[in-house]
Scaffold this motif. Structure first.
Motif, PDB file in Angstrom:
ATOM      1  N   PRO A  55       0.836  -1.212   0.000  1.00  0.00           N
ATOM      2  CA  PRO A  55       0.000   0.000   0.000  1.00  0.00           C
ATOM      3  C   PRO A  55       0.868   1.259   0.000  1.00  0.00           C
ATOM      4  O   PRO A  55       1.974   1.266   0.549  1.00  0.00           O
ATOM      5  N   ALA A  56       0.372   2.310  -0.627  1.00  0.00           N
ATOM      6  CA  ALA A  56       1.100   3.582  -0.683  1.00  0.00           C
ATOM      7  C   ALA A  56       0.107   4.730  -0.656  1.00  0.00           C
ATOM      8  O   ALA A  56      -1.091   4.546  -0.896  1.00  0.00           O
ATOM      9  N   GLN A  57       0.631   5.923  -0.373  1.00  0.00           N
ATOM     10  CA  GLN A  57      -0.223   7.103  -0.395  1.00  0.00           C
ATOM     11  C   GLN A  57      -0.839   7.310  -1.773  1.00  0.00           C
ATOM     12  O   GLN A  57      -2.037   7.553  -1.910  1.00  0.00           O
ATOM     13  N   ALA A  58       0.003   7.243  -2.790  1.00  0.00           N
ATOM     14  CA  ALA A  58      -0.446   7.613  -4.130  1.00  0.00           C
ATOM     15  C   ALA A  58       0.286   6.815  -5.188  1.00  0.00           C
ATOM     16  O   ALA A  58       1.416   6.365  -4.989  1.00  0.00           O
ATOM     17  N   LYS A  90      -4.875  -0.260  -3.202  1.00  0.00           N
ATOM     18  CA  LYS A  90      -3.431  -0.185  -2.998  1.00  0.00           C
ATOM     19  C   LYS A  90      -2.943   1.255  -2.858  1.00  0.00           C
ATOM     20  O   LYS A  90      -1.871   1.504  -2.305  1.00  0.00           O
ATOM     21  N   VAL A  91      -3.679   2.208  -3.404  1.00  0.00           N
ATOM     22  CA  VAL A  91      -3.329   3.632  -3.301  1.00  0.00           C
ATOM     23  C   VAL A  91      -4.605   4.414  -3.013  1.00  0.00           C
ATOM     24  O   VAL A  91      -5.711   3.998  -3.382  1.00  0.00           O
ATOM     25  N   ARG A  92      -4.439   5.570  -2.382  1.00  0.00           N
ATOM     26  CA  ARG A  92      -5.590   6.418  -2.065  1.00  0.00           C
ATOM     27  C   ARG A  92      -5.731   7.587  -3.020  1.00  0.00           C
ATOM     28  O   ARG A  92      -6.788   8.212  -3.075  1.00  0.00           O
ATOM     29  N   ALA A  93      -4.675   7.886  -3.749  1.00  0.00           N
ATOM     30  CA  ALA A  93      -4.700   9.021  -4.676  1.00  0.00           C
ATOM     31  C   ALA A  93      -3.884   8.674  -5.909  1.00  0.00           C
ATOM     32  O   ALA A  93      -3.030   7.775  -5.885  1.00  0.00           O
ATOM     33  N   LEU A 165      15.166   6.831  -9.448  1.00  0.00           N
ATOM     34  CA  LEU A 165      15.112   8.293  -9.393  1.00  0.00           C
ATOM     35  C   LEU A 165      14.203   8.766  -8.268  1.00  0.00           C
ATOM     36  O   LEU A 165      14.544   9.705  -7.530  1.00  0.00           O
ATOM     37  N   CYS A 166      13.045   8.146  -8.119  1.00  0.00           N
ATOM     38  CA  CYS A 166      12.134   8.558  -7.049  1.00  0.00           C
ATOM     39  C   CYS A 166      12.739   8.281  -5.676  1.00  0.00           C
ATOM     40  O   CYS A 166      12.604   9.094  -4.753  1.00  0.00           O
ATOM     41  N   ARG A 167      13.410   7.157  -5.540  1.00  0.00           N
ATOM     42  CA  ARG A 167      14.048   6.852  -4.264  1.00  0.00           C
ATOM     43  C   ARG A 167      15.201   7.827  -4.002  1.00  0.00           C
ATOM     44  O   ARG A 167      15.406   8.256  -2.860  1.00  0.00           O
ATOM     45  N   THR A 168      15.941   8.189  -5.031  1.00  0.00           N
ATOM     46  CA  THR A 168      17.008   9.175  -4.882  1.00  0.00           C
ATOM     47  C   THR A 168      16.448  10.537  -4.503  1.00  0.00           C
ATOM     48  O   THR A 168      17.082  11.306  -3.768  1.00  0.00           O
ATOM     49  N   ALA A 169      15.230  10.839  -4.967  1.00  0.00           N
ATOM     50  CA  ALA A 169      14.577  12.108  -4.635  1.00  0.00           C
ATOM     51  C   ALA A 169      14.024  12.133  -3.215  1.00  0.00           C
ATOM     52  O   ALA A 169      13.516  13.170  -2.772  1.00  0.00           O
ATOM     53  N   GLY A 170      14.100  11.022  -2.510  1.00  0.00           N
ATOM     54  CA  GLY A 170      13.662  10.989  -1.118  1.00  0.00           C
ATOM     55  C   GLY A 170      12.301  10.376  -0.886  1.00  0.00           C
ATOM     56  O   GLY A 170      11.749  10.494   0.216  1.00  0.00           O
ATOM     57  N   LEU A 171      11.749   9.707  -1.888  1.00  0.00           N
ATOM     58  CA  LEU A 171      10.447   9.075  -1.758  1.00  0.00           C
ATOM     59  C   LEU A 171      10.602   7.585  -1.463  1.00  0.00           C
ATOM     60  O   LEU A 171      11.417   6.898  -2.100  1.00  0.00           O
ATOM     61  N   ALA A 172       9.836   7.069  -0.534  1.00  0.00           N
ATOM     62  CA  ALA A 172       9.727   5.625  -0.371  1.00  0.00           C
ATOM     63  C   ALA A 172       8.933   5.117  -1.575  1.00  0.00           C
ATOM     64  O   ALA A 172       7.757   5.462  -1.742  1.00  0.00           O
ATOM     65  N   THR A 173       9.571   4.323  -2.421  1.00  0.00           N
ATOM     66  CA  THR A 173       8.991   4.036  -3.736  1.00  0.00           C
ATOM     67  C   THR A 173       8.989   2.553  -4.057  1.00  0.00           C
ATOM     68  O   THR A 173       9.986   1.856  -3.861  1.00  0.00           O
ATOM     69  N   PHE A 174       7.853   2.104  -4.558  1.00  0.00           N
ATOM     70  CA  PHE A 174       7.729   0.802  -5.204  1.00  0.00           C
ATOM     71  C   PHE A 174       7.262   1.095  -6.629  1.00  0.00           C
ATOM     72  O   PHE A 174       6.649   2.131  -6.873  1.00  0.00           O
ATOM     73  N   GLY A 175       7.559   0.205  -7.566  1.00  0.00           N
ATOM     74  CA  GLY A 175       7.174   0.460  -8.946  1.00  0.00           C
ATOM     75  C   GLY A 175       6.420  -0.699  -9.566  1.00  0.00           C
ATOM     76  O   GLY A 175       6.697  -1.865  -9.272  1.00  0.00           O
ATOM     77  N   VAL A 176       5.462  -0.358 -10.419  1.00  0.00           N
ATOM     78  CA  VAL A 176       4.730  -1.361 -11.188  1.00  0.00           C
ATOM     79  C   VAL A 176       4.917  -1.041 -12.663  1.00  0.00           C
ATOM     80  O   VAL A 176       4.695   0.094 -13.102  1.00  0.00           O
ATOM     81  N   GLY A 177       5.327  -2.053 -13.430  1.00  0.00           N
ATOM     82  CA  GLY A 177       5.611  -1.850 -14.840  1.00  0.00           C
ATOM     83  C   GLY A 177       4.637  -2.565 -15.756  1.00  0.00           C
ATOM     84  O   GLY A 177       4.192  -3.683 -15.471  1.00  0.00           O
ATOM     85  N   ASP A 178       4.322  -1.919 -16.854  1.00  0.00           N
ATOM     86  CA  ASP A 178       3.488  -2.489 -17.913  1.00  0.00           C
ATOM     87  C   ASP A 178       4.399  -3.186 -18.920  1.00  0.00           C
ATOM     88  O   ASP A 178       5.323  -2.573 -19.451  1.00  0.00           O
ATOM     89  N   ASP A 179       4.164  -4.449 -19.181  1.00  0.00           N
ATOM     90  CA  ASP A 179       4.950  -5.181 -20.186  1.00  0.00           C
ATOM     91  C   ASP A 179       4.401  -4.866 -21.569  1.00  0.00           C
ATOM     92  O   ASP A 179       3.659  -5.646 -22.162  1.00  0.00           O
ATOM     93  N   SER A 180       4.799  -3.712 -22.083  1.00  0.00           N
ATOM     94  CA  SER A 180       4.279  -3.244 -23.367  1.00  0.00           C
ATOM     95  C   SER A 180       4.797  -4.052 -24.543  1.00  0.00           C
ATOM     96  O   SER A 180       4.288  -3.924 -25.657  1.00  0.00           O
ATOM     97  N   SER A 181       5.815  -4.886 -24.346  1.00  0.00           N
ATOM     98  CA  SER A 181       6.375  -5.668 -25.450  1.00  0.00           C
ATOM     99  C   SER A 181       5.350  -6.641 -26.013  1.00  0.00           C
ATOM    100  O   SER A 181       5.471  -7.073 -27.165  1.00  0.00           O
ATOM    101  N   ARG A 182       4.334  -6.988 -25.241  1.00  0.00           N
ATOM    102  CA  ARG A 182       3.302  -7.899 -25.731  1.00  0.00           C
ATOM    103  C   ARG A 182       2.421  -7.235 -26.772  1.00  0.00           C
ATOM    104  O   ARG A 182       2.001  -7.871 -27.742  1.00  0.00           O
TER     105      ARG A 182
END
Length: 232
Positions: A55-58, A90-93, A165-182
């Motif tokens: 879960p995350a804020q946004a 999973k997110v509120r915003a 980059l987001c983690r370097t910017a100071g954000l607690a970050t998880f990422g979800v990726g779209d497998d666009s190759s399909r």
């Protein structure tokens, strides 16, 4: 004659060593991005992927171009994932970060309109009109909108750089990726190849230069207001 041969071999050895060094330097930013995001990313669509997203804020949804006033297929893939994250609790915003540098080009508004069609209420969507690149979007999410924890949503090939980059910017970050190759194999491979150069720029912007975003302010309270509302 022997001296010339030895000199030639020495020159070739130095040239080879130089090429090896250049290769290492070229790959270093990609390695930085992959290591910095390791354990903090998942590809959407696989078995049980949603359960691996904390879960995350946004959800920080990064722009990916328009066809006229409609999201490109790449951007639509990101928005579909973001809508799924919201509906799954999973997110509120949703922080929609894109380019609105011209009056006739407005990524965040197009993103919002698309998400309306996916059942996402306006009340939980926050628009960042100055997300001109990934680093700007990450920095502005923290410094302008006050986010501290995000799930960044993008394509799989872009995910390591975006998360790092987001983690370097100071954000607690998880990422979800779209497998666009399909769906978009040719376009995906072209953009994936560009990641080598994009990672080098990202490393320079975030680690070496600590560059400010194009528009570093003023502070926005829209995301804080959304997060301050009672959870639905």
């Amino acid at each position: 004659m022997l001296g010339k041969v030895r000199l030639s071999r020495k020159a070739l050895r130095r040239a080879y060593q130089g090429l090896v060094l250049l290769s290492v330097l070229a790959l270093a930013p990609m390695t930085w991005a992959w290591l910095g995001s390791s354990g903090h990313r998942v590809t959407a669509g696989g078995a049980g992927w949603l359960g691996r997203v904390p879960p995350a804020q946004a959800a920080l949804v990064l722009g990916a171009g328009l066809y006229g006033t409609q999201p490109t297929a790449m951007l639509a893939g990101r928005l579909d994932i973001a809508a799924g994250l919201y509906h799954a609790g999973k997110v509120r915003a949703l922080l929609l970060s894109g380019d609105n540098s011209r009056e006739d080009y407005d990524e965040p508004t197009a993103m919002r309109d698309y998400l309306r069609g996916k059942g996402v209420p306006d009340a939980v969507m926050v628009l960042d009109y100055a997300g001109f690149d990934t680093w700007d979007s990450c920095v502005r999410a923290r410094e302008v909108f006050g986010a501290t924890q995000v799930t960044v949503v993008t394509q799989e090939f872009h995910l390591p750089r975006a998360v790092t980059l987001c983690r370097t910017a100071g954000l607690a970050t998880f990422g979800v990726g779209d497998d666009s190759s399909r769906r978009l194999p040719s376009t995906t491979y072209v953009y994936a190849a560009r990641e080598l150069f994009a990672a080098a720029k990202a490393f320079a912007d975030s680690v070496i230069l600590r560059s400010d975003p194009v528009y570093p302010g003023p502070r926005e309270v829209s995301l804080t207001r959304v997060l301050g509302q009672p959870a639905a």
